[in-house]
Write an enzyme that holds these catalytic residues in place. Structure first.
Site, PDB file in Angstrom:
ATOM      1  N   CYS A   2     -63.790 -23.442 -71.918  1.00 46.80           N
ATOM      2  CA  CYS A   2     -63.500 -24.199 -70.702  1.00 46.80           C
ATOM      3  C   CYS A   2     -64.723 -24.984 -70.257  1.00 46.80           C
ATOM      4  O   CYS A   2     -65.834 -24.749 -70.699  1.00 46.80           O
ATOM      5  CB  CYS A   2     -63.109 -23.229 -69.587  1.00 46.80           C
ATOM      6  SG  CYS A   2     -61.838 -22.072 -70.084  1.00 46.80           S
ATOM      7  N   ARG A  27     -65.448 -30.055 -75.037  1.00 40.36           N
ATOM      8  CA  ARG A  27     -65.355 -28.589 -75.134  1.00 40.36           C
ATOM      9  C   ARG A  27     -63.931 -28.141 -75.417  1.00 40.36           C
ATOM     10  O   ARG A  27     -63.674 -26.968 -75.684  1.00 40.36           O
ATOM     11  CB  ARG A  27     -65.870 -27.932 -73.848  1.00 40.36           C
ATOM     12  CG  ARG A  27     -67.338 -28.173 -73.569  1.00 40.36           C
ATOM     13  CD  ARG A  27     -67.740 -27.649 -72.199  1.00 40.36           C
ATOM     14  NE  ARG A  27     -67.658 -26.212 -72.125  1.00 40.36           N
ATOM     15  CZ  ARG A  27     -68.623 -25.385 -72.568  1.00 40.36           C
ATOM     16  NH1 ARG A  27     -69.709 -25.888 -73.130  1.00 40.36           N
ATOM     17  NH2 ARG A  27     -68.499 -24.082 -72.472  1.00 40.36           N
ATOM     18  N   TRP A  75     -59.370 -23.910 -71.459  1.00 44.01           N
ATOM     19  CA  TRP A  75     -59.056 -23.654 -72.868  1.00 44.01           C
ATOM     20  C   TRP A  75     -58.373 -22.295 -72.866  1.00 44.01           C
ATOM     21  O   TRP A  75     -59.028 -21.277 -72.658  1.00 44.01           O
ATOM     22  CB  TRP A  75     -60.322 -23.641 -73.702  1.00 44.01           C
ATOM     23  CG  TRP A  75     -60.068 -23.419 -75.157  1.00 44.01           C
ATOM     24  CD1 TRP A  75     -59.921 -22.211 -75.792  1.00 44.01           C
ATOM     25  CD2 TRP A  75     -59.888 -24.406 -76.171  1.00 44.01           C
ATOM     26  NE1 TRP A  75     -59.674 -22.409 -77.122  1.00 44.01           N
ATOM     27  CE2 TRP A  75     -59.647 -23.744 -77.390  1.00 44.01           C
ATOM     28  CE3 TRP A  75     -59.918 -25.795 -76.173  1.00 44.01           C
ATOM     29  CZ2 TRP A  75     -59.433 -24.415 -78.582  1.00 44.01           C
ATOM     30  CZ3 TRP A  75     -59.703 -26.455 -77.364  1.00 44.01           C
ATOM     31  CH2 TRP A  75     -59.461 -25.780 -78.552  1.00 44.01           C
ATOM     32  N   ASN A  99     -65.083 -19.732 -66.445  1.00 43.20           N
ATOM     33  CA  ASN A  99     -65.117 -19.889 -67.906  1.00 43.20           C
ATOM     34  C   ASN A  99     -65.514 -18.527 -68.463  1.00 43.20           C
ATOM     35  O   ASN A  99     -66.424 -17.897 -67.965  1.00 43.20           O
ATOM     36  CB  ASN A  99     -66.157 -20.966 -68.286  1.00 43.20           C
ATOM     37  CG  ASN A  99     -66.236 -21.143 -69.805  1.00 43.20           C
ATOM     38  OD1 ASN A  99     -65.376 -20.641 -70.529  1.00 43.20           O
ATOM     39  ND2 ASN A  99     -67.266 -21.831 -70.255  1.00 43.20           N
ATOM     40  N   GLY A 100     -64.803 -18.058 -69.483  1.00 45.69           N
ATOM     41  CA  GLY A 100     -65.110 -16.751 -70.075  1.00 45.69           C
ATOM     42  C   GLY A 100     -63.864 -15.872 -70.048  1.00 45.69           C
ATOM     43  O   GLY A 100     -62.753 -16.366 -69.920  1.00 45.69           O
ATOM     44  N   GLU A 478     -65.148 -20.399 -99.871  1.00 44.35           N
ATOM     45  CA  GLU A 478     -65.420 -21.120 -98.619  1.00 44.35           C
ATOM     46  C   GLU A 478     -66.785 -21.792 -98.673  1.00 44.35           C
ATOM     47  O   GLU A 478     -66.933 -22.938 -98.256  1.00 44.35           O
ATOM     48  CB  GLU A 478     -65.318 -20.158 -97.435  1.00 44.35           C
ATOM     49  CG  GLU A 478     -65.682 -20.720 -96.087  1.00 44.35           C
ATOM     50  CD  GLU A 478     -64.874 -21.947 -95.672  1.00 44.35           C
ATOM     51  OE1 GLU A 478     -63.842 -22.238 -96.317  1.00 44.35           O
ATOM     52  OE2 GLU A 478     -65.309 -22.636 -94.734  1.00 44.35           O
ATOM     53  N   LYS A 482     -67.362 -25.805 -98.207  1.00 46.37           N
ATOM     54  CA  LYS A 482     -68.301 -26.384 -97.232  1.00 46.37           C
ATOM     55  C   LYS A 482     -69.231 -27.374 -97.922  1.00 46.37           C
ATOM     56  O   LYS A 482     -69.464 -28.475 -97.464  1.00 46.37           O
ATOM     57  CB  LYS A 482     -69.132 -25.280 -96.569  1.00 46.37           C
ATOM     58  CG  LYS A 482     -68.435 -24.435 -95.550  1.00 46.37           C
ATOM     59  CD  LYS A 482     -68.128 -25.094 -94.240  1.00 46.37           C
ATOM     60  CE  LYS A 482     -66.823 -25.812 -94.156  1.00 46.37           C
ATOM     61  NZ  LYS A 482     -65.571 -25.149 -94.336  1.00 46.37           N
ATOM     62  N   GLU A 485     -67.370 -30.557 -99.166  1.00 48.26           N
ATOM     63  CA  GLU A 485     -66.872 -31.411 -98.071  1.00 48.26           C
ATOM     64  C   GLU A 485     -67.941 -32.323 -97.510  1.00 48.26           C
ATOM     65  O   GLU A 485     -67.679 -33.462 -97.154  1.00 48.26           O
ATOM     66  CB  GLU A 485     -66.400 -30.518 -96.913  1.00 48.26           C
ATOM     67  CG  GLU A 485     -65.065 -29.890 -97.073  1.00 48.26           C
ATOM     68  CD  GLU A 485     -64.634 -29.255 -95.769  1.00 48.26           C
ATOM     69  OE1 GLU A 485     -63.828 -29.869 -95.075  1.00 48.26           O
ATOM     70  OE2 GLU A 485     -65.116 -28.155 -95.466  1.00 48.26           O
ATOM     71  N   HIS A 501     -65.395 -15.140-118.634  1.00 48.37           N
ATOM     72  CA  HIS A 501     -64.143 -15.563-119.285  1.00 48.37           C
ATOM     73  C   HIS A 501     -64.059 -17.078-119.398  1.00 48.37           C
ATOM     74  O   HIS A 501     -63.003 -17.663-119.211  1.00 48.37           O
ATOM     75  CB  HIS A 501     -62.954 -14.997-118.497  1.00 48.37           C
ATOM     76  CG  HIS A 501     -62.934 -13.499-118.469  1.00 48.37           C
ATOM     77  ND1 HIS A 501     -62.570 -12.739-119.546  1.00 48.37           N
ATOM     78  CD2 HIS A 501     -63.321 -12.631-117.499  1.00 48.37           C
ATOM     79  CE1 HIS A 501     -62.686 -11.444-119.248  1.00 48.37           C
ATOM     80  NE2 HIS A 501     -63.135 -11.353-118.006  1.00 48.37           N
ATOM     81  N   LYS A 597     -60.027 -34.254 -89.424  1.00 46.42           N
ATOM     82  CA  LYS A 597     -60.124 -32.909 -88.838  1.00 46.42           C
ATOM     83  C   LYS A 597     -58.766 -32.208 -88.885  1.00 46.42           C
ATOM     84  O   LYS A 597     -58.688 -31.016 -89.012  1.00 46.42           O
ATOM     85  CB  LYS A 597     -60.611 -32.987 -87.384  1.00 46.42           C
ATOM     86  CG  LYS A 597     -60.860 -31.638 -86.731  1.00 46.42           C
ATOM     87  CD  LYS A 597     -61.875 -30.798 -87.511  1.00 46.42           C
ATOM     88  CE  LYS A 597     -62.013 -29.400 -86.987  1.00 46.42           C
ATOM     89  NZ  LYS A 597     -62.811 -28.539 -87.868  1.00 46.42           N
TER      90      LYS A 597
HETATM   91  C1  AGP Z   1     -62.147 -27.054 -93.533  1.00 40.12           C
HETATM   92  O1  AGP Z   1     -63.544 -27.207 -93.558  1.00 40.12           O
HETATM   93  C2  AGP Z   1     -61.442 -28.335 -93.917  1.00 40.12           C
HETATM   94  N1  AGP Z   1     -61.738 -29.318 -92.963  1.00 40.12           N
HETATM   95  C3  AGP Z   1     -59.982 -28.171 -94.251  1.00 40.12           C
HETATM   96  O2  AGP Z   1     -59.914 -27.485 -95.476  1.00 40.12           O
HETATM   97  C4  AGP Z   1     -59.113 -27.388 -93.234  1.00 40.12           C
HETATM   98  O3  AGP Z   1     -59.476 -26.029 -93.243  1.00 40.12           O
HETATM   99  C5  AGP Z   1     -57.654 -27.508 -93.651  1.00 40.12           C
HETATM  100  O4  AGP Z   1     -57.290 -28.868 -93.592  1.00 40.12           O
HETATM  101  C6  AGP Z   1     -56.706 -26.685 -92.776  1.00 40.12           C
HETATM  102  O5  AGP Z   1     -56.800 -27.134 -91.450  1.00 40.12           O
HETATM  103  P1  AGP Z   1     -56.200 -26.214 -90.281  1.00 40.12           P
HETATM  104  O6  AGP Z   1     -56.982 -24.951 -90.293  1.00 40.12           O
HETATM  105  O7  AGP Z   1     -56.384 -27.014 -89.036  1.00 40.12           O
HETATM  106  O8  AGP Z   1     -54.751 -25.961 -90.595  1.00 40.12           O
END
Ligand code: AGP
Length: 602
Positions: A2, A27, A75, A99-100, A478, A482, A485, A501, A597
């Site tokens: 928030c 935020r 939020w 907030n919290g 993951e 990262k 990306e 393998h 995003k």
């Molecule tokens: C994560 O770093 C990426 N931007 C992407 O893989 C993301 O996780 C994926 O598009 C799923 O998005 P969501 O979690 O909003 O569903």
């Protein structure tokens, strides 16, 4: 998270509050509201959705005399985004924004209801204003009543309270959530961050945890633990965007550093003294469920894969994980004993949403783990557990991943408890580990500086392998995602035991291997996999609490008791590694090429 603003002065408090909230939009929020007190009249207004809706609702209200006011962007953590749940919350003659999370709000609310207090909202925050008014009616002293109210609250908060009986004062308190006071020659401001104060205040007071008090137009009375405190004013410098980044170079960096705070929010009211509780789930939610299927994309798929190990190991429930874009077209066999869980930061990912609809159409019970309340996926799922990560602006997800894993870890314990298959001692040690995670995720400057230095060695080569076993294989996936990306270098996550393998054929000095080597989970097996790579001259970056001298680079982590503590510590390191390599390559860390995003297309 928030956003909070406050104002004391003679200028147009409505516009100042609304402009301040606009500076806090980064935020994240789903509703907003303001309350202004001016010579016995209290004006208040709230609106769901974007701030523009509140501006529209208040456009005919004008004020050009001395007033005090508070504002809030919410939020959602308790209760859906509705006007009634939006802040400020009102009593008979007072208003509060917060907030919290008030962890003990239920017991306070129950006792106030038993005394005849009527609540309008589902929020934890509303208890603050009713408790304050109860205390004020007894003491007839606003500050005493405010202090007594704070003494009853457990949890994290940043609070502003105004009341008709003290028309020149704003009462404030800070504990765990951010709050700043700004001043100029004849006005006083409150805000959750610098951004709303830039251009208005020329000095600021950065409040510390457990500080509280009251402010008037000309003075601030500050206390901690009932002791008057010296006011330390600092000059306010900077521009709005850098203020929103909180001094970090990128939102992604800020969000990596925020993980400790948002994980505290995530577990508040859930990881309790002796058990895990989700108020969103009724007692018999898992009755009749014999299988869990988790479906997601990208990073959310990785949190699903990681915690699937916990669902089987801890909750003893068979679990499968699906990539949503694959699941949609594989003509899956689904039965009613399956709980279908979808994970999504945005709550708008098309593939995940469509997979959810498929499961619902097949008659399965559905649950979403999501970071945006009121999103399409939250609205579609039967029930949702919010990640409480706050808005995530960096396209590369970090704190959302961390809170997803945390919610699912807690959910695995919640199921185990309801199935009565976890002992009290086991549950206690799991809860102890969970409550330690926010501290584990505090970024150590020595580690960050080391990663910044060694990142210069990893700017070329023909690719990266991130390897790990068990829970650390999804973390390897993951870490590779990262890096891909935001650095545009090729990387893949691989089960450490699978390298022999085939992939080991790639091993040479230009193949970089990031090896996740936790002490508490298959260390010896992982170590021998890494030794096989080292024997073939692969360049190795080992991440482990145990010294490993066959690697070219080594990041020493902390000896932890629980593998999940190692998981979160290594998560932060792989996030920082991707960040620093990308920065060295001069990329736009927050807005990487070709990415969005929220992927709302198939
Ligand atoms: C994560 O770093 C990426 N931007 C992407 O893989 C993301 O996780 C994926 O598009 C799923 O998005 P969501 O979690 O909003 O569903």
């Amino acid at each position: 998270m928030c956003g909070i603003v406050g104002y004391i002065g003679k200028n147009n408090s409505k516009d100042i509050l609304l402009d301040g909230l606009a500076e806090l939009e980064y935020r994240g929020y789903d509703s907003a509201g303001i309350a202004i007190l001016e010579t016995d009249n209290i004006f208040h207004s709230k609106a769901v959705g974007k701030l523009q809706n509140l501006k529209e609702k208040t456009k005919d209200f004008q004020i050009d005399a001395f007033s005090i006011g508070i504002g809030h962007t919410r939020w959602a953590t308790h209760g859906n985004p509705t006007e009634l749940n939006a802040h400020p919350h009102l009593g008979e003659f007072s208003y509060v924004v917060h907030n919290g999370i008030i962890e003990n709000y239920k017991e306070i609310k129950d006792s106030l209801i038993a005394e005849g207090v009527e609540f309008l909202s589902q929020t934890d925050t509303e208890v603050i204003v009713h408790l304050y008014e109860k205390n004020y009616k007894q003491s007839k002293d606003e500050f005493e009543a405010f202090k007594k109210t704070l003494d009853s609250l457990k949890g994290a908060y940043a609070i502003l309270l105004i009341t008709k009986t003290a028309q020149d004062k704003i009462f404030f308190a800070k504990n765990g959530s951010p709050m700043i006071i700004g001043t100029n020659s004849d006005e006083l401001f409150f805000a959750s961050s610098d951004a709303p104060l830039l251009g208005l205040a020329n000095e600021v007071v950065y409040l510390k945890d457990d500080e509280y008090g009251y402010a008037t137009q000309k003075e601030i009375k500050l206390f901690s633990n009932k002791t008057p405190m010296q006011i330390e004013k600092k000059p306010l410098v900077g521009d709005k965007i850098s203020a929103q980044k909180g001094g970090f170079r990128f939102f992604m960096e800020k969000e990596i550093y925020e993980q400790s705070e948002v994980l505290s929010d995530c577990i508040l009211g859930r990881a309790l003294d002796k058990k895990v509780d989700f108020e969103e789930l009724d007692e018999n939610f898992f009755d009749g469920i014999t299988h869990i299927k988790i479906c997601a994309c990208g990073t959310s798929y990785h949190s699903a894969l990681a915690t699937s190990y916990l669902f089987e190991r801890v909750a003893k429930i068979s679990t499968s994980v699906e990539i949503a874009s694959e699941f949609r077209y594989k003509e899956p066999l689904l039965n009613h004993e399956t709980l279908f869980i979808v994970i999504s930061q945005s709550g708008e990912t098309a593939d995940t949403l469509e997979a959810l609809k498929m499961a619902k159409n097949a008659g399965l019970k559905t649950l979403s783990i999501c970071n945006v309340d009121n999103s399409s996926i939250v609205r579609e799922a039967d029930t949702s557990l919010l990640a409480r990560a706050g808005i995530e602006k960096g396209v590369a997800s970090t704190k959302a991943f961390a809170t997803q894993v945390m919610v699912l870890w807690m959910l695995s314990l919640y199921i185990a408890e309801h199935k009565k298959i976890i002992s009290k001692d086991e549950l206690d040690s799991e809860l102890k580990a969970i409550k330690h995670i926010p501290k584990v995720c505090v970024v150590k400057d020595t580690i960050h500086q080391k990663i910044r230095r060694l990142s210069k060695r990893y700017l070329h080569g023909h690719g990266f392998f991130f390897i790990g076993r068990d829970l650390f294989f999804p973390l390897a996936l993951e870490g590779a995602l990262k890096l891909k990306e935001i650095s545009y270098l090729h990387a893949e996550g691989y089960p450490a035991g699978e390298m022999k393998h085939g992939p080991i054929a790639l091993a040479d000095a230009n193949l970089f291997t990031v090896a996740l080597m936790p002490k508490n989970l298959h260390y010896e097996k992982t170590k021998s996999n890494v030794e096989e790579l080292s024997a073939r001259d692969a360049t190795i970056l080992a991440i482990s609490p145990l010294e490993f001298d066959l690697s070219d680079d080594f990041i020493k982590t902390t000896i932890q008791e629980h593998p999940m503590e190692e998981f979160f510590e290594m998560m932060v390191i792989t996030q920082l590694l991707a960040l620093e390599i990308s920065i060295r390559l001069g990329n736009d860390v927050d807005m990487p090429r070709n990415l969005a995003k929220s992927v709302t297309v198939e």
